[in-house]
Design a protein around this motif. Structure first.
Motif, PDB file in Angstrom:
ATOM      1  N   LYS A  22      11.260   4.037   0.573  1.00 49.91           N
ATOM      2  CA  LYS A  22      10.898   3.710   1.959  1.00 49.91           C
ATOM      3  C   LYS A  22       9.544   3.039   2.018  1.00 49.91           C
ATOM      4  O   LYS A  22       9.327   2.101   2.785  1.00 49.91           O
ATOM      5  N   GLY A  23       8.596   3.506   1.223  1.00 52.36           N
ATOM      6  CA  GLY A  23       7.262   2.907   1.188  1.00 52.36           C
ATOM      7  C   GLY A  23       7.316   1.470   0.710  1.00 52.36           C
ATOM      8  O   GLY A  23       6.639   0.592   1.259  1.00 52.36           O
ATOM      9  N   PHE A  24       8.119   1.193  -0.322  1.00 53.41           N
ATOM     10  CA  PHE A  24       8.258  -0.178  -0.822  1.00 53.41           C
ATOM     11  C   PHE A  24       8.882  -1.093   0.220  1.00 53.41           C
ATOM     12  O   PHE A  24       8.404  -2.202   0.455  1.00 53.41           O
ATOM     13  N   ILE A  25       9.931  -0.618   0.857  1.00 60.43           N
ATOM     14  CA  ILE A  25      10.616  -1.430   1.878  1.00 60.43           C
ATOM     15  C   ILE A  25       9.681  -1.706   3.048  1.00 60.43           C
ATOM     16  O   ILE A  25       9.616  -2.828   3.555  1.00 60.43           O
ATOM     17  N   ARG A  26       8.935  -0.697   3.476  1.00 61.33           N
ATOM     18  CA  ARG A  26       7.992  -0.871   4.584  1.00 61.33           C
ATOM     19  C   ARG A  26       6.917  -1.910   4.218  1.00 61.33           C
ATOM     20  O   ARG A  26       6.613  -2.801   5.000  1.00 61.33           O
ATOM     21  N   ALA A  27       6.344  -1.805   3.016  1.00 58.55           N
ATOM     22  CA  ALA A  27       5.306  -2.748   2.575  1.00 58.55           C
ATOM     23  C   ALA A  27       5.868  -4.157   2.465  1.00 58.55           C
ATOM     24  O   ALA A  27       5.226  -5.132   2.875  1.00 58.55           O
TER      25      ALA A  27
END
Length: 109
Positions: A18-23
């Motif tokens: 989720k953090g990668f997708i958000r960034a």
């Protein structure tokens, strides 16, 4: 009384995906200096991609994006039947004076 599980106020675990997708998503919409049509301008990758689309494809892309920001409206069936007792101003005044307007209506029948 709670017997197990997380304690109140414990934050959720960070999900790396989720953090990668958000960034990645944020960087796609982040404005930066780019060369567009031979001119140096400030645009995001999203704006560059939208500018390269044909007008009808651009509209379709915008409509699909709006689906994430606006709730879908559902059809609602409404029963609009109502019984309305029409009273004249004289009927209302009579009832305010303590006279029963319905008694006069019964006499006419």
């Amino acid at each position: 009384m709670k017997t197990g599980g997380r304690k109140k106020g414990t934050p959720n675990k960070e999900n790396p995906l989720k953090g990668f997708i958000r960034a990645h998503s944020l960087s796609y919409f982040e404005p930066k200096n780019v060369n567009f049509n031979g001119k140096e301008t400030i645009m995001s990758d999203f704006e560059l991609d939208m500018a390269e689309l044909a007008p009808d494809d651009r509209v379709n892309a915008e409509l699909r994006l709006l689906e994430f920001h606006t709730p879908k409206m559902k059809a609602v069936d409404v029963d609009m039947s109502a019984r309305v007792n029409v009273r004249t101003i004289e009927d209302k005044l009579s009832s305010l004076c303590g006279e029963d307007a319905d008694e006069d209506d019964d006499e006419d029948d």
